[in-house]
Design a protein around this motif. Structure first.
Motif, PDB file in Angstrom:
ATOM      1  N   ALA A  71     -12.779  -7.904  31.456  1.00  0.00           N
ATOM      2  CA  ALA A  71     -14.227  -7.797  31.677  1.00  0.00           C
ATOM      3  C   ALA A  71     -14.072  -7.990  33.373  1.00  0.00           C
ATOM      4  N   ASN A  72     -13.512  -9.078  33.881  1.00  0.00           N
ATOM      5  CA  ASN A  72     -13.451  -9.283  35.431  1.00  0.00           C
ATOM      6  C   ASN A  72     -12.689  -8.530  36.261  1.00  0.00           C
ATOM      7  N   ALA A  73     -11.975  -7.513  35.660  1.00  0.00           N
ATOM      8  CA  ALA A  73     -10.814  -6.706  36.415  1.00  0.00           C
ATOM      9  C   ALA A  73     -11.806  -5.606  37.118  1.00  0.00           C
ATOM     10  N   ASN A  74     -11.178  -5.050  38.058  1.00  0.00           N
ATOM     11  CA  ASN A  74     -11.891  -3.927  38.612  1.00  0.00           C
ATOM     12  C   ASN A  74     -10.899  -2.692  38.775  1.00  0.00           C
ATOM     13  N   PRO A  75     -10.320  -2.253  37.530  1.00  0.00           N
ATOM     14  CA  PRO A  75      -9.160  -1.440  37.748  1.00  0.00           C
ATOM     15  C   PRO A  75      -9.788   0.125  38.082  1.00  0.00           C
ATOM     16  N   SER A  76      -8.702   0.941  38.452  1.00  0.00           N
ATOM     17  CA  SER A  76      -9.006   2.215  38.694  1.00  0.00           C
ATOM     18  C   SER A  76      -9.156   2.849  37.470  1.00  0.00           C
ATOM     19  N   PRO A  77      -9.655   4.158  37.334  1.00  0.00           N
ATOM     20  CA  PRO A  77      -9.853   5.031  35.893  1.00  0.00           C
ATOM     21  C   PRO A  77      -8.672   5.218  35.241  1.00  0.00           C
ATOM     22  N   THR A  78      -7.669   5.170  36.100  1.00  0.00           N
ATOM     23  CA  THR A  78      -6.413   5.499  35.318  1.00  0.00           C
ATOM     24  C   THR A  78      -5.688   4.419  34.636  1.00  0.00           C
ATOM     25  N   ASP A  79      -6.237   3.271  35.049  1.00  0.00           N
ATOM     26  CA  ASP A  79      -5.754   1.964  34.186  1.00  0.00           C
ATOM     27  C   ASP A  79      -5.940   1.885  32.955  1.00  0.00           C
ATOM     28  N   LEU A  80      -5.235   1.296  32.292  1.00  0.00           N
ATOM     29  CA  LEU A  80      -5.399   0.862  30.604  1.00  0.00           C
ATOM     30  C   LEU A  80      -6.788   0.439  30.251  1.00  0.00           C
ATOM     31  N   TYR A  82      -9.372   0.125  32.086  1.00  0.00           N
ATOM     32  CA  TYR A  82     -10.843   0.659  32.624  1.00  0.00           C
ATOM     33  C   TYR A  82     -11.520   1.168  31.639  1.00  0.00           C
ATOM     34  N   TYR A  83     -12.854   0.454  31.690  1.00  0.00           N
ATOM     35  CA  TYR A  83     -13.812   1.180  30.955  1.00  0.00           C
ATOM     36  C   TYR A  83     -15.219   1.141  31.775  1.00  0.00           C
ATOM     37  N   ASN A  84     -14.972   1.508  32.909  1.00  0.00           N
ATOM     38  CA  ASN A  84     -16.145   1.367  33.968  1.00  0.00           C
ATOM     39  C   ASN A  84     -16.818   0.190  34.031  1.00  0.00           C
ATOM     40  N   GLN A  85     -16.145  -1.000  33.978  1.00  0.00           N
ATOM     41  CA  GLN A  85     -16.615  -2.236  34.081  1.00  0.00           C
ATOM     42  C   GLN A  85     -17.105  -2.384  35.679  1.00  0.00           C
ATOM     43  N   SER A  86     -18.363  -3.034  35.789  1.00  0.00           N
ATOM     44  CA  SER A  86     -18.638  -3.373  37.164  1.00  0.00           C
ATOM     45  C   SER A  86     -19.717  -4.225  37.229  1.00  0.00           C
ATOM     46  N   GLY A  87     -20.167  -4.864  38.390  1.00  0.00           N
ATOM     47  CA  GLY A  87     -21.096  -5.931  38.677  1.00  0.00           C
ATOM     48  C   GLY A  87     -20.652  -7.164  38.641  1.00  0.00           C
ATOM     49  N   TRP A 120     -23.720 -14.660  28.274  1.00  0.00           N
ATOM     50  CA  TRP A 120     -22.927 -13.564  28.484  1.00  0.00           C
ATOM     51  C   TRP A 120     -23.652 -12.433  28.272  1.00  0.00           C
ATOM     52  N   LYS A 121     -24.692 -12.481  27.425  1.00  0.00           N
ATOM     53  CA  LYS A 121     -25.725 -11.359  27.185  1.00  0.00           C
ATOM     54  C   LYS A 121     -26.258 -10.594  28.752  1.00  0.00           C
ATOM     55  N   ASN A 122     -26.189 -11.360  29.664  1.00  0.00           N
ATOM     56  CA  ASN A 122     -26.675 -10.622  30.927  1.00  0.00           C
ATOM     57  C   ASN A 122     -25.526  -9.623  31.250  1.00  0.00           C
ATOM     58  N   TYR A 123     -24.298  -9.602  30.641  1.00  0.00           N
ATOM     59  CA  TYR A 123     -23.056  -8.873  31.335  1.00  0.00           C
ATOM     60  C   TYR A 123     -22.843  -7.750  30.211  1.00  0.00           C
ATOM     61  N   ILE A 124     -23.774  -7.440  29.490  1.00  0.00           N
ATOM     62  CA  ILE A 124     -23.583  -6.248  28.460  1.00  0.00           C
ATOM     63  C   ILE A 124     -24.039  -5.326  29.098  1.00  0.00           C
ATOM     64  N   CYS A 125     -23.193  -4.002  28.934  1.00  0.00           N
ATOM     65  CA  CYS A 125     -23.589  -2.764  29.472  1.00  0.00           C
ATOM     66  C   CYS A 125     -23.502  -1.762  28.173  1.00  0.00           C
ATOM     67  N   LEU A 130     -17.695   8.042  25.181  1.00  0.00           N
ATOM     68  CA  LEU A 130     -16.423   7.857  25.467  1.00  0.00           C
ATOM     69  C   LEU A 130     -15.698   6.587  25.520  1.00  0.00           C
ATOM     70  N   GLY A 131     -16.749   5.532  25.245  1.00  0.00           N
ATOM     71  CA  GLY A 131     -16.595   4.223  25.204  1.00  0.00           C
ATOM     72  C   GLY A 131     -16.498   3.556  26.724  1.00  0.00           C
ATOM     73  N   LEU A 132     -17.074   4.189  27.534  1.00  0.00           N
ATOM     74  CA  LEU A 132     -17.114   3.500  29.107  1.00  0.00           C
ATOM     75  C   LEU A 132     -18.506   2.961  29.212  1.00  0.00           C
ATOM     76  N   CYS A 133     -18.651   2.238  30.431  1.00  0.00           N
ATOM     77  CA  CYS A 133     -19.912   1.695  30.619  1.00  0.00           C
ATOM     78  C   CYS A 133     -20.739   2.760  31.281  1.00  0.00           C
ATOM     79  N   ASN A 134     -22.033   2.964  30.919  1.00  0.00           N
ATOM     80  CA  ASN A 134     -22.991   3.681  31.515  1.00  0.00           C
ATOM     81  C   ASN A 134     -23.470   2.967  32.566  1.00  0.00           C
ATOM     82  N   ASN A 135     -23.934   1.723  32.887  1.00  0.00           N
ATOM     83  CA  ASN A 135     -24.376   1.020  33.560  1.00  0.00           C
ATOM     84  C   ASN A 135     -23.606   0.069  34.132  1.00  0.00           C
ATOM     85  N   GLU A 136     -24.278  -0.975  34.957  1.00  0.00           N
ATOM     86  CA  GLU A 136     -23.458  -1.737  35.488  1.00  0.00           C
ATOM     87  C   GLU A 136     -23.279  -2.982  34.247  1.00  0.00           C
TER      88      GLU A 136
END
Ligand SMILES: *[C@@H]1O[C@H](CO)[C@@H](O)[C@H](O)[C@H]1NC(C)=O
Ligand SMILES: *[C@@H]1O[C@H](CO)[C@@H](O)[C@H](O)[C@H]1NC(C)=O
Ligand SMILES: *[C@@H]1O[C@H](CO)[C@@H](O)[C@H](O)[C@H]1NC(C)=O
Ligand SMILES: *[C@@H]1O[C@H](CO)[C@@H](O)[C@H](O)[C@H]1NC(C)=O
Ligand SMILES: *[C@@H]1O[C@H](CO)[C@@H](O)[C@H](O)[C@H]1NC(C)=O
Length: 238
Positions: A71-80, A82-87, A120-125, A130-136
């Motif tokens: 959740a708190n990682a900021n991986p690049s799109p190629t990392d395992l 990665y699901y576009n988590q941000s914020g 934690w509700k405030n951190y739901i995207c 594709l299983g990626l986060c659409n928003n922050e």
């Protein structure tokens, strides 16, 4: 005939009341009742408590490991992971016990088990196809549900194990017996001496049923104890 029945009944009640009294005064010692009640000794309780604390700590470990490495990682799109988590970063779950399994205060950035599901509700995207986060956000709805389920489980372990253990070490039975004894024992003996049947008999029935039920429910295979428990009656009758 009826009178003899009442004498026996009265003795049985007096003996039962005595057995309860004897055991309540001294639950650890060998008494008629302590032999048949399934009480867990202090050491077993202590072990159970320690195990449950270890399990709680392990659950918190798993939850926090997920938060830190996914959740708190900021991986690049190629990392395992990665699901576009941000914020903003999700607060980790509070460890209720320290390394010696003693109670501890939560750290300032930790969130308590009581508050985790709300915070934690405030951190739901919202999740894309594709299983990626659409928003922050830091977790998807599915992951959030799983994390909260884990928190609920350890919350239950943390809060319900001690009361359950007090059931097992007989303080619950003790309380019940104390209640029966103060409520019923003395009035009953009195009623029966006056051979005032009616209400008295009903309460006798209720009390004996309760007592016999407790014995039977716990140790159906040990009818022998009834002989032990009620043997003073026989002696007295002779
Ligand atoms: C369990 O027993 C250990 C020593 O055997 C003691 O230090 C500890 O305080 C006990 N824990 C509880 C919860 O009773
Ligand atoms: C839960 O959150 C509320 C408001 O943020 C706070 O006042 C309360 O102390 C928290 N409870 C625990 C057990 O941390
Ligand atoms: C990734 O998340 C950002 C918001 O942080 C969003 O603007 C972007 O569209 C998302 N990318 C994909 C592929 O969903
Ligand atoms: C967790 O517990 C809360 C109340 O304590 C409840 O509202 C929620 O539905 C539970 N969630 C899960 C996933 O069990
Ligand atoms: C039973 O357990 C409770 C809670 O663990 C404790 O407070 C109580 O003293 C114990 N009673 C006996 C008789 O050991």
């Amino acid at each position: 005939m009826l009178c003899g029945f009442f004498v026996i009944l009265n003795n049985a009640i007096t003996d039962t009341c005595m057995a309860m009294g004897e055991w309540m005064d001294n639950p650890q010692s060998e008494s008629a009742l302590s032999n048949i009640l399934p009480c867990v000794d202090q050491r077993t309780s202590n072990q159970t408590l320690i195990k449950s604390k270890e399990v709680v700590t392990n659950i918190v470990n798993v939850v926090n490991q997920f938060i830190y490495t996914f959740a708190n990682a900021n991986p690049s799109p190629t990392d395992l992971n990665y699901y576009n988590q941000s914020g903003p970063l999700m607060p980790p779950l509070c460890y209720p016990y320290d390394s010696n399994l003693q109670d501890r205060q939560c750290g300032s950035i930790e969130v308590s088990m009581e508050n985790a599901s709300v915070v934690w509700k405030n951190y739901i995207c919202t999740k894309s196809e594709l299983g990626l986060c659409n928003n922050e956000g830091r977790v998807t709805q599915d992951t959030y549900t799983q994390l909260v389920a884990a928190v609920n489980e350890s919350y239950a372990l943390e809060h319900y194990t001690p009361p359950l253990l007090s059931l097992q070490n007989c303080s619950f039975v003790q309380d019940t017996f104390r209640e029966i004894k103060t409520r019923y024992c003395h009035p009953l003996e009195h009623d029966l001496q006056m051979v005032d049947a009616g209400l008295g008999l009903i309460s006798v029935g209720v009390m004996l049923c309760l007592v016999l039920w407790i014995f039977y429910a716990n140790h159906p295979q040990r009818e022998g104890v009834f002989v032990t428990l009620f043997s003073p009656i026989r002696k007295r009758q002779k």
